[in-house]
Design an enzyme around this catalytic site. Structure first.
Site, short mmCIF file in Angstrom:
data_model
loop_
_atom_site.label_atom_id
_atom_site.label_comp_id
_atom_site.label_asym_id
_atom_site.label_seq_id
_atom_site.Cartn_x
_atom_site.Cartn_y
_atom_site.Cartn_z
N ASN A 1 95.46 137.26 51.46
CA ASN A 1 96.42 136.69 51.81
C ASN A 1 96.18 135.72 52.76
O ASN A 1 95.51 136.18 53.88
CB ASN A 1 97.76 137.77 52.35
CG ASN A 1 98.14 138.48 51.08
OD1 ASN A 1 98.73 137.83 49.96
ND2 ASN A 1 98.43 139.56 51.37
N ARG B 1 97.46 134.15 55.34
CA ARG B 1 98.41 134.02 56.27
C ARG B 1 98.71 135.31 57.36
O ARG B 1 97.99 136.15 56.88
CB ARG B 1 99.96 133.58 55.69
CG ARG B 1 100.19 134.96 54.68
CD ARG B 1 101.68 134.96 54.13
NE ARG B 1 101.63 135.77 52.99
CZ ARG B 1 101.85 137.07 53.08
NH1 ARG B 1 101.75 137.72 54.32
NH2 ARG B 1 101.74 137.82 52.08
#
Ligand code: ADP
Length: 446
Positions: free
Chosen positions: A289, A291
């Site tokens: 991911n 982020r």
């Protein structure tokens, strides 16, 4: 450093980012849909702009509207938060083209990790172990059956552009292949506009273990240990904890170092999370991911590091303020996701909150945007609060969580708080003996 950051998000995460901006003396711009006008992030920000109607696609996913808001308010950076446009390559590119800093990785890394097949191939190249699978998108049934025989049943179809557990279907035997494949494809198409799927071995008793990393543009990479997110329903995380009860310090260092090396080779800059399945002492990479994550807060509690602050500093071209040797894990932290959902049927529960009290005390943190009288709208994610508890050890953490949940009052709507109370009395949860399928298998008996 940035002068003004526009936060392209809503709810608890928008407030979380605002808090760090304020402490860093950075001005803030909140954006909101029509229904969100009275939300706390709008009140707390220096400026706010309405970016459109309630539907996410018209507001929080409306790139043109967000860019206009940034230009109008003269923001020099955009923080995309979690979800919405946070992993959208096109958005990141357009932000950069407008001369605004995107607080996230380079668009090429968003694209690379957004394609799950490319992500797996890339990580394999950098020495990260992955789950055995088709390695490429597949669409030929006889070919699929051949690969399934090789990697052994049960197998799992996953969407190449997947996210949030959608587009995943299991086939236990050859007779189930065709049905599962077709279902996965149509779900992938409906959710992500891309029907490409790939296949991997379906692990029967794994834990979900993820490593938080932070990397600056000078090639420095640190990891903040792991989070165990095995308590899931419908592939959605419900409770997260750090550290995991199953990892030894040696394993933590090993997987952390492997992750750091891969991130360095990738040339990745920003915060990110490498997600693994862990079974019988082995790690298998699933996805990265690119982020901030919802559950970043438990890593903050055990390390004392403000992840959002590091993220903003790195985006502004500064060096990481910490080295790996400075990172020590202290005590135990757990996060309980309080969703506006019926705790038995898990149906969303929108409506007015007519009584609210948040727990407090040493080591109790509630990240939330709700208030007394707030009406939970039906348009967005059901997460309304995160209860984060930190204590010297896991037993003390569980005890503190029980007290905190007893104090918590959210009346007027259903929430998952009642489920958490039950889980905290369960012997498997107390002993830490569970895998990613545990909650689904034990829900009825709770
Ligand atoms: P998403 O992008 O939808 O979050 P992930 O690849 O992170 O997709 O998978 C989400 C969840 O699905 C994991 O946390 C795990 O519970 C389950 N899962 C994914 N891959 C496998 C697998 N090969 N075997 C068993 N469970 C899996």
């Amino acid at each position: 450093m940035f002068k003004k950051i526009l936060i392209a998000n809503r709810g608890d995460i928008a407030i979380r980012i605002l808090r760090t901006c304020k402490m860093m003396d950075i001005k803030t711009v909140a954006v909101h849909s029509v229904v969100d006008e009275s939300l706390m992030h709008v009140k707390f920000a220096d400026e706010s702009v309405c970016i459109g109607p309630n539907k996410s696609s018209d507001s929080y996913l409306n790139i043109a509207s967000i860019l206009s808001a940034a230009e109008l308010t003269d923001a020099d950076a955009i923080h995309p938060g979690v979800g919405f446009l946070s992993e959208n390559e096109k958005f990141a590119k357009m932000v950069i083209e407008h001369g605004i800093k995107f607080i996230g990785p380079e668009p090429r890394h968003l694209a690379m990790m957004g394609d799950k097949v490319v992500a797996k191939q890339t990580m394999t190249k950098y020495g990260i172990p992955t789950v055995k699978g088709s390695d490429v998108a597949i669409d030929n049934i006889s070919e699929i059956k051949k690969i399934a025989d090789e990697i052994k049943y049960p197998v799992l179809f996953k969407a190449v552009s997947g996210g949030g557990g959608k587009g995943m279907k299991v086939a236990l035997s050859p007779s189930e292949i065709e049905g599962a494949f077709k279902l996965a494809r149509s779900e992938a198409k409906a959710n992500f506009g891309n029907d490409a799927v790939y296949m991997e071995r379906y692990l029967m008793k794994p834990r979900h273990i993820e490593i938080q990393i932070i990397a600056d543009s000078f090639g420095n990479v640190v990891h903040l240990g792991e989070r165990d997110c095995s308590i899931q329903r419908n592939h959605q995380k419900l409770i997260e904890e750090s550290p995991s009860v199953v990892l030894t310090p040696k394993q933590r260092k090993e997987i952390g170092d492997i992750a750091r090396r891969a991130i360095k080779k990738l040339g990745y800059v920003g915060v990110g999370t490498l997600e693994f399945l862990y079974e019988n002492g082995e790690f298998f990479f699933m996805e990265m991911n690119t982020r901030l994550q919802v559950e970043h807060s438990i890593s903050e509690e055990v390390t004392g590091i403000d992840i959002v602050k590091e993220q903003i500093r790195i985006a502004a071209g500064e060096k990481l303020s910490i080295e790996q040797k400075d990172v020590t894990l202290r005590g135990h932290a757990m996060e309980f996701r309080i969703n506006a959902e019926n705790p038995e049927t898990f149906m969303p529960s929108a409506g007015k909150i007519d009584e609210l009290f948040f727990p407090g005390g040493n080591g109790v943190r509630v990240d939330s945007h709700i208030y007394n009288g707030y009406v939970v709208p039906p348009f967005y994610d059901s997460l309304i609060a995160k209860l984060i508890v930190h204590a010297d050890d896991r037993d003390a953490c569980l005890a503190k969580a029980r007290c905190a949940l007893d104090e918590l009052v959210i009346d007027g709507i259903f929430t998952t708080a009642e489920l958490h109370k039950k889980l905290l009395q369960n012997k498997d949860i107390i002993s830490g003996e569970f895998d990613i399928h545990w909650l689904e298998n034990n829900l009825r008996g709770l």
